[in-house]
Design a protein around this motif. Sequence first.
Motif, PDB file in Angstrom:
ATOM      1  N   GLU A 237       0.929  -1.343  -0.097  1.00  0.00           N
ATOM      2  CA  GLU A 237       0.261   0.060  -0.052  1.00  0.00           C
ATOM      3  C   GLU A 237       1.055   1.232  -0.069  1.00  0.00           C
ATOM      4  O   GLU A 237       2.129   1.174   0.291  1.00  0.00           O
ATOM      5  CB  GLU A 237      -1.011   0.038   1.118  1.00  0.00           C
ATOM      6  N   GLY A 238       0.254   2.400  -0.066  1.00  0.00           N
ATOM      7  CA  GLY A 238       1.045   3.742  -0.183  1.00  0.00           C
ATOM      8  C   GLY A 238       1.968   3.838  -1.889  1.00  0.00           C
ATOM      9  O   GLY A 238       1.649   2.898  -2.413  1.00  0.00           O
ATOM     10  N   PRO A 239       2.531   4.983  -1.834  1.00  0.00           N
ATOM     11  CA  PRO A 239       3.123   5.223  -3.305  1.00  0.00           C
ATOM     12  C   PRO A 239       4.245   4.322  -3.619  1.00  0.00           C
ATOM     13  O   PRO A 239       4.944   3.314  -2.596  1.00  0.00           O
ATOM     14  CB  PRO A 239       3.817   6.431  -3.129  1.00  0.00           C
ATOM     15  N   GLN A 271       3.723  10.519 -10.980  1.00  0.00           N
ATOM     16  CA  GLN A 271       5.078  10.823 -11.244  1.00  0.00           C
ATOM     17  C   GLN A 271       5.938  10.116 -10.261  1.00  0.00           C
ATOM     18  O   GLN A 271       5.853   9.918  -9.329  1.00  0.00           O
ATOM     19  CB  GLN A 271       4.961  12.356 -10.707  1.00  0.00           C
ATOM     20  N   PHE A 272       7.301   9.794 -10.985  1.00  0.00           N
ATOM     21  CA  PHE A 272       8.494   9.284 -10.229  1.00  0.00           C
ATOM     22  C   PHE A 272       9.758   9.956 -10.341  1.00  0.00           C
ATOM     23  O   PHE A 272       9.826  10.593 -11.423  1.00  0.00           O
ATOM     24  CB  PHE A 272       8.353   7.696 -10.476  1.00  0.00           C
ATOM     25  N   VAL A 273      10.718   9.616  -9.473  1.00  0.00           N
ATOM     26  CA  VAL A 273      11.892  10.042  -9.500  1.00  0.00           C
ATOM     27  C   VAL A 273      13.006   8.890  -9.748  1.00  0.00           C
ATOM     28  O   VAL A 273      12.670   8.013  -8.921  1.00  0.00           O
ATOM     29  CB  VAL A 273      12.428  10.922  -8.471  1.00  0.00           C
ATOM     30  N   ILE A 333      11.292   5.994  -7.044  1.00  0.00           N
ATOM     31  CA  ILE A 333      10.339   6.538  -5.814  1.00  0.00           C
ATOM     32  C   ILE A 333       9.128   7.444  -6.748  1.00  0.00           C
ATOM     33  O   ILE A 333       9.499   8.389  -7.513  1.00  0.00           O
ATOM     34  CB  ILE A 333      11.068   7.530  -5.065  1.00  0.00           C
ATOM     35  N   VAL A 334       7.941   7.320  -6.265  1.00  0.00           N
ATOM     36  CA  VAL A 334       6.862   7.655  -6.614  1.00  0.00           C
ATOM     37  C   VAL A 334       6.757   8.863  -5.915  1.00  0.00           C
ATOM     38  O   VAL A 334       6.760   8.828  -4.732  1.00  0.00           O
ATOM     39  CB  VAL A 334       5.524   6.941  -6.719  1.00  0.00           C
ATOM     40  N   ALA A 335       6.359  10.150  -6.717  1.00  0.00           N
ATOM     41  CA  ALA A 335       6.508  11.356  -5.955  1.00  0.00           C
ATOM     42  C   ALA A 335       5.498  12.120  -6.531  1.00  0.00           C
ATOM     43  O   ALA A 335       5.774  12.740  -7.681  1.00  0.00           O
ATOM     44  CB  ALA A 335       7.699  11.986  -5.816  1.00  0.00           C
ATOM     45  N   GLU A 340       7.371  15.967  -2.359  1.00  0.00           N
ATOM     46  CA  GLU A 340       7.580  14.561  -2.307  1.00  0.00           C
ATOM     47  C   GLU A 340       8.956  14.471  -3.410  1.00  0.00           C
ATOM     48  O   GLU A 340       9.847  13.740  -3.196  1.00  0.00           O
ATOM     49  CB  GLU A 340       6.517  13.772  -2.954  1.00  0.00           C
ATOM     50  N   VAL A 341       9.014  15.344  -4.455  1.00  0.00           N
ATOM     51  CA  VAL A 341       9.714  15.186  -5.496  1.00  0.00           C
ATOM     52  C   VAL A 341      11.466  15.743  -4.954  1.00  0.00           C
ATOM     53  O   VAL A 341      12.212  14.925  -5.019  1.00  0.00           O
ATOM     54  CB  VAL A 341       9.616  16.248  -6.755  1.00  0.00           C
ATOM     55  N   GLU A 342      11.199  16.822  -4.194  1.00  0.00           N
ATOM     56  CA  GLU A 342      12.353  17.197  -3.502  1.00  0.00           C
ATOM     57  C   GLU A 342      12.962  16.346  -2.640  1.00  0.00           C
ATOM     58  O   GLU A 342      14.239  15.944  -2.459  1.00  0.00           O
ATOM     59  CB  GLU A 342      12.378  18.469  -3.066  1.00  0.00           C
TER      60      GLU A 342
END
Length: 604
Positions: A237-239, A271-273, A333-335, A340-342
């Motif tokens: 569960e979660g991103p 969106q992911f990094v 990492i999904v952000a 969250e992106v930073e």
Amino acid sequence: MTPETVSETRKLRQPIVVVLGHVDHGKTTLLDKIRGTALVKKEPGEMTQEVGASFVPKSVIESLAQPLRKVINVKLEIPGLLFIDTPGHELFANLRRRGGSVADFAILVVDIVEGFQKQTYESIQILRERKVPFVVAANKIDRIPGWKPQDTSSVVLSLDKQSPQVRDLLDQYVYKLVVQLAEVGFNSERFDRIKDFTKYVAIVPVSGKTGEGVAELLALIAGLAQAYMKGKLKYAEGPARGVVLEVKEEPGIGHTIDVILYDGVLRKNDQFVIAGLNGPIVTKVRSIFVPRPLSDIRFAKTELTAIDEIQAAAGVKISAPELEEALAGSPLIVANSDAEVEAAKKQIEEEIKGVRFYDSTINGIIVKADSIGSLEAIVNELRRRGIPVRLADVGPISKRDLLEAELVKKEAKEYALIGAFKVKPLPGLEIPSDVKLVSSNIIYQLIDEIEKIIQLAKETEKRRTLDKLILPAKFKILPGYVFRRSDPVIVGVEVLGGILRAKSPIMDSEGRPIGEIQQIQDNKRPVEQVSKGSEVAVSIKGNVMVGRQIDEGDILYTDVPKEDLEILLTKYSDIVTDDMKEVIKEIMAIKRAKDPTYGLGLKL
């Protein structure tokens, strides 16, 4: 499926299982039996060349383990197992995450007849480093002399039908593995003799060829992985979080990444990094592709299905913009928010910084690799072997790498070397002859070759330097053995200590220069050097005459320059014998009468 539905079902995450072992010990053949697919036949050659990810559903495991209810009674709560097929441990290295591995469990495949080989030990080393629990699949039991294959996937049932001699032989082979595991710090035993699996590594005799033992292996892995995972990311569960296994360019799709998701839920348009060659890449999921159950992500290209979301653990192919510079081995990492992106960018930068690095103060080798994981594994092993690294990076060999190697060459020739794992020089780039390029597609072979070349370079440089040094020696002119009194003097001598070489300047016990040893003869044959106890004839050139500057019975020494003594004691102390140490003490005492700084600060 909607986000709400995912949250409501709270699916248990399937454990991620890796398969490691020495080349040709049967990793892929064993997995093929487990999955019931034709994976081995699709591979080029006999060895695995890529990593795959395959989901083995709970139903398959239960079906195989059904006849073993009395031996191994496992009630599965997990939805199945996600297998990663790893050639050696190169791509297992990419299953990295801070503080450990993405993998929950491992199968270490060992040829039961051959026992532990080099890559077996290296696989254990990386499993220990990443803190991954494992079982040993003692493979190729069908090679045991006298073994009669049975039509069963159970090794327990098969053993009942083998002769007592074959059962004894199997025990001997298993005991050999028990000893080899004990040597590297693990208690182990045959799986059906273990009462407490938390204290022993289980050894499961199997045959990837006949399938005997696969039932026990699967049931045991599922049960143990389930037990180890209790309280550890039990639900998906979660991103989403994952790790990039490979970066590929697919016809009609563009650049894609093969990813192992180990936590959370991944959705289309998330969106992911991830890490890129020139810093973190922020992009959006265009498409998610997954293989059907019991297929392999590498070969199911026509069978790939586009989906809107997927829960961990899973092997997926992701299509997204700007993946050209994506790095294999990178965290994903999904952000979906700016904050969250930073945070994700900062985390990835910190993690990658320790793997991709440059330190101009280190005279060491240059390492280039195709992925973050393999780079990390290579650098760690080089450090264990005491080999310094100046620059470690992902990507092809560039002009900068050559310039760095050239700089190192000026200070430490032996480290003017570039180690390349699955990468090549950029087009048109020529490697100069004085910089060594070592390439390999197998980590342990690359490191062994690097170590061998450095050792050879050190030995060559050592010989070259030592050949130029004036070595300490003490010798006596033997009474009655004066063959020529001058121009040049030829006398018989006995070496009392150290190493006496031709072309060495000599002095008397007062430090007065006498001349130079021109030649040494032993039984009328010229020799370059002699050591303590040797009685030889020497010719001495210079303005010297027996009866004037020297006489029978005199003790003489080599006249060692202070620079040569410093090089000898700081760089080549391993060749300094006890008798040479005594000679050095006497030479120091003689030379300090005129130069109080001679040999000062040097340790004997």
